[in-house]
Design an enzyme around this catalytic site. Structure first.
Site, PDB file in Angstrom:
ATOM      1  N   ASN A   9     -19.256  21.784 -24.673  1.00 27.14           N
ATOM      2  CA  ASN A   9     -18.891  22.463 -23.423  1.00 27.14           C
ATOM      3  C   ASN A   9     -18.760  23.947 -23.729  1.00 27.14           C
ATOM      4  O   ASN A   9     -17.778  24.378 -24.323  1.00 27.14           O
ATOM      5  CB  ASN A   9     -17.567  21.890 -22.898  1.00 27.14           C
ATOM      6  CG  ASN A   9     -17.107  22.613 -21.638  1.00 27.14           C
ATOM      7  OD1 ASN A   9     -17.843  23.436 -21.075  1.00 27.14           O
ATOM      8  ND2 ASN A   9     -15.893  22.328 -21.200  1.00 27.14           N
ATOM      9  N   TRP A  10     -19.768  24.695 -23.320  1.00 26.17           N
ATOM     10  CA  TRP A  10     -19.776  26.134 -23.653  1.00 26.17           C
ATOM     11  C   TRP A  10     -18.891  26.954 -22.721  1.00 26.17           C
ATOM     12  O   TRP A  10     -18.741  28.161 -22.912  1.00 26.17           O
ATOM     13  CB  TRP A  10     -21.212  26.671 -23.615  1.00 26.17           C
ATOM     14  CG  TRP A  10     -22.050  26.151 -24.746  1.00 26.17           C
ATOM     15  CD1 TRP A  10     -21.600  25.505 -25.880  1.00 26.17           C
ATOM     16  CD2 TRP A  10     -23.475  26.230 -24.871  1.00 26.17           C
ATOM     17  NE1 TRP A  10     -22.654  25.187 -26.689  1.00 26.17           N
ATOM     18  CE2 TRP A  10     -23.823  25.614 -26.100  1.00 26.17           C
ATOM     19  CE3 TRP A  10     -24.484  26.761 -24.078  1.00 26.17           C
ATOM     20  CZ2 TRP A  10     -25.150  25.515 -26.535  1.00 26.17           C
ATOM     21  CZ3 TRP A  10     -25.796  26.669 -24.507  1.00 26.17           C
ATOM     22  CH2 TRP A  10     -26.124  26.058 -25.735  1.00 26.17           C
ATOM     23  N   LYS A  11     -18.377  26.366 -21.671  1.00 27.50           N
ATOM     24  CA  LYS A  11     -17.519  27.099 -20.722  1.00 27.50           C
ATOM     25  C   LYS A  11     -18.255  28.370 -20.266  1.00 27.50           C
ATOM     26  O   LYS A  11     -19.463  28.327 -20.076  1.00 27.50           O
ATOM     27  CB  LYS A  11     -16.153  27.361 -21.349  1.00 27.50           C
ATOM     28  CG  LYS A  11     -15.551  26.047 -21.895  1.00 27.50           C
ATOM     29  CD  LYS A  11     -14.130  26.154 -22.338  1.00 27.50           C
ATOM     30  CE  LYS A  11     -13.651  24.788 -22.850  1.00 27.50           C
ATOM     31  NZ  LYS A  11     -12.248  24.779 -23.237  1.00 27.50           N
ATOM     32  N   HIS A  96     -12.453  18.885 -15.453  1.00 25.60           N
ATOM     33  CA  HIS A  96     -11.936  19.567 -16.651  1.00 25.60           C
ATOM     34  C   HIS A  96     -10.594  20.231 -16.320  1.00 25.60           C
ATOM     35  O   HIS A  96     -10.397  20.719 -15.201  1.00 25.60           O
ATOM     36  CB  HIS A  96     -12.943  20.616 -17.132  1.00 25.60           C
ATOM     37  CG  HIS A  96     -12.604  21.151 -18.489  1.00 25.60           C
ATOM     38  ND1 HIS A  96     -11.655  22.130 -18.679  1.00 25.60           N
ATOM     39  CD2 HIS A  96     -13.045  20.809 -19.721  1.00 25.60           C
ATOM     40  CE1 HIS A  96     -11.546  22.378 -19.980  1.00 25.60           C
ATOM     41  NE2 HIS A  96     -12.378  21.588 -20.631  1.00 25.60           N
ATOM     42  N   GLU A  98      -9.446  23.024 -16.970  1.00 17.44           N
ATOM     43  CA  GLU A  98      -9.556  24.409 -16.484  1.00 17.44           C
ATOM     44  C   GLU A  98      -9.936  24.441 -15.004  1.00 17.44           C
ATOM     45  O   GLU A  98      -9.508  25.327 -14.264  1.00 17.44           O
ATOM     46  CB  GLU A  98     -10.569  25.178 -17.359  1.00 17.44           C
ATOM     47  CG  GLU A  98      -9.970  25.468 -18.730  1.00 17.44           C
ATOM     48  CD  GLU A  98     -10.961  25.502 -19.872  1.00 17.44           C
ATOM     49  OE1 GLU A  98     -12.167  25.676 -19.638  1.00 17.44           O
ATOM     50  OE2 GLU A  98     -10.508  25.347 -21.036  1.00 17.44           O
ATOM     51  N   GLU A 168      -8.645  14.823 -22.829  1.00 19.67           N
ATOM     52  CA  GLU A 168      -8.401  16.148 -23.395  1.00 19.67           C
ATOM     53  C   GLU A 168      -6.963  16.566 -23.115  1.00 19.67           C
ATOM     54  O   GLU A 168      -6.666  17.038 -22.006  1.00 19.67           O
ATOM     55  CB  GLU A 168      -9.344  17.180 -22.772  1.00 19.67           C
ATOM     56  CG  GLU A 168     -10.816  16.905 -22.982  1.00 19.67           C
ATOM     57  CD  GLU A 168     -11.649  18.182 -22.867  1.00 19.67           C
ATOM     58  OE1 GLU A 168     -12.313  18.517 -23.849  1.00 19.67           O
ATOM     59  OE2 GLU A 168     -11.606  18.846 -21.831  1.00 19.67           O
ATOM     60  N   GLY A 174      -8.370  24.700 -26.932  1.00 24.80           N
ATOM     61  CA  GLY A 174      -8.487  26.116 -27.292  1.00 24.80           C
ATOM     62  C   GLY A 174      -7.283  26.675 -28.014  1.00 24.80           C
ATOM     63  O   GLY A 174      -7.151  27.885 -28.156  1.00 24.80           O
ATOM     64  N   SER A 214      -9.687  21.171 -29.558  1.00 21.93           N
ATOM     65  CA  SER A 214      -9.720  21.706 -30.925  1.00 21.93           C
ATOM     66  C   SER A 214     -10.382  20.772 -31.935  1.00 21.93           C
ATOM     67  O   SER A 214      -9.923  20.666 -33.076  1.00 21.93           O
ATOM     68  CB  SER A 214      -8.297  22.106 -31.368  1.00 21.93           C
ATOM     69  OG  SER A 214      -7.769  23.091 -30.504  1.00 21.93           O
ATOM     70  N   GLY A 236     -14.841  25.460 -28.486  1.00 22.24           N
ATOM     71  CA  GLY A 236     -15.056  26.552 -29.450  1.00 22.24           C
ATOM     72  C   GLY A 236     -16.018  26.231 -30.584  1.00 22.24           C
ATOM     73  O   GLY A 236     -16.901  27.038 -30.913  1.00 22.24           O
TER      74      GLY A 236
HETATM   75  P1  13P Z   1     -11.803  23.484 -27.596  1.00 26.30           P
HETATM   76  O1  13P Z   1     -12.689  22.589 -28.464  1.00 26.30           O
HETATM   77  O2  13P Z   1     -12.186  24.924 -27.685  1.00 26.30           O
HETATM   78  O3  13P Z   1     -10.358  23.208 -27.830  1.00 26.30           O
HETATM   79  O4  13P Z   1     -12.115  23.063 -26.075  1.00 26.30           O
HETATM   80  C1  13P Z   1     -12.026  21.742 -25.711  1.00 26.30           C
HETATM   81  C2  13P Z   1     -12.548  21.584 -24.339  1.00 26.30           C
HETATM   82  O5  13P Z   1     -11.924  21.990 -23.387  1.00 26.30           O
HETATM   83  C3  13P Z   1     -13.855  20.934 -24.171  1.00 26.30           C
HETATM   84  O6  13P Z   1     -14.093  20.618 -22.840  1.00 26.30           O
END
Ligand code: 13P
Length: 254
Positions: A9-11, A96, A98, A168, A174, A214, A236
């Site tokens: 997931n590159w966001k 998600h 976010e 998650e 993150g 993470s 990440g």
């Molecule tokens: P990180 O791997 O950066 O913690 O992000 C997880 C995430 O939100 C994947 O959708």
């Protein structure tokens, strides 16, 4: 045996040109990676056509990070399921944390999106997870049960088999703080037990549940080695082809 699925997931990272650089580098590493795993990349909307074009002959599939629950009309800024299909997207990340916390997406809206995705034969990667406050307040199970029950309302047995659940924990996203393998396994086992309340056990046993938060090359083996953890949703550590490839190599045992 559930086939593992690892998704990047590159966001809000990587326009078309960075997407192309990543895919070229990643494809050159694919031959050395384990074969018994489904691999998915989720770039921003603007980079989806470039990704599906470059991956048209590859086993790697492409996901969108969000989608409208509407088909068309006066919904400024939205992208429909049909549009995603038109550019050969296979999966869509929905719910998600976010999207829930920053953009206020409710369980009901996420449910409408999951239904719409299935209607158009896009496979949802349906994210759930508790905040630190909810975990510390003893509400972990209540939150996960609510998110699952509301999010999957009206989803049939056939459709749940084409749905990936991503657990998650919000406090692990993150932050560099990963759930311990035991914490993650406990939550995944609980998620599967809720699925067994909603569907036949022969069905819930087949649903893949990813862990996200993470995940790194260094902890992938331990996390993916847990009984109910069937893959990872990676933020990440998926932004560099080398690190994402290392994570896959470490996480999938053949
Ligand atoms: P990180 O791997 O950066 O913690 O992000 C997880 C995430 O939100 C994947 O959708």
């Amino acid at each position: 045996m559930r086939k593992p699925i690892i998704a990047a997931n590159w966001k809000l990272n990587k326009g078309p040109s960075d997407t192309e650089d990543f895919i070229k580098s990643f494809e050159s590493r694919l031959n050395d990676l384990p074969k018994g795993v489904d691999l998915v990349l989720a770039p921003p909307f603007i980079s989806l056509p470039k990704a599906t074009e470059l991956l048209s002959q590859s086993k790697v599939r492409v996901a969108a990070q969000n989608m409208s629950e509407q088909d068309n009309g006066a919904f400024t800024g939205e992208v429909s399921a049909l549009m995603l299909k038109e550019v050969f997207v296979s999966y869509v990340i929905l719910g998600h944390s976010e999207r829930r916390s920053i953009y206020g997406e409710s369980d009901e809206l996420i449910n409408a999106k999951i239904r719409k995705a299935h209607e158009l034969e896009l496979k949802p990667i349906f994210c759930i997870g508790e905040t630190l406050g909810e975990r510390e307040g003893g509400q972990l199970e209540e939150v996960l049960r609510r998110q699952l029950t509301k999010g999957l309302e009206g989803i049939t047995e056939k459709q749940i088999l084409d749905t990936v659940i991503a657990y998650e924990p919000v406090w692990a996203i993150g932050t560099g703080v990963t759930a311990t393998p035991e914490q993650a396994q406990d939550a995944h086992e609980f998620v599967r037990s809720v699925l067994t309340d909603l569907y036949e056990v022969s069905v819930s046993e087949k649903v893949r549940i990813q862990y996200g938060g993470s995940v790194k090359p260094a902890n992938a083996a331990e996390l993916l080695g847990q009984k109910d953890i069937d893959g990872a949703l990676v933020g990440g550590a998926s932004l560099e082809a080398s690190s994402f490839a290392e994570l896959i190599a470490n996480g999938v045992v053949e």
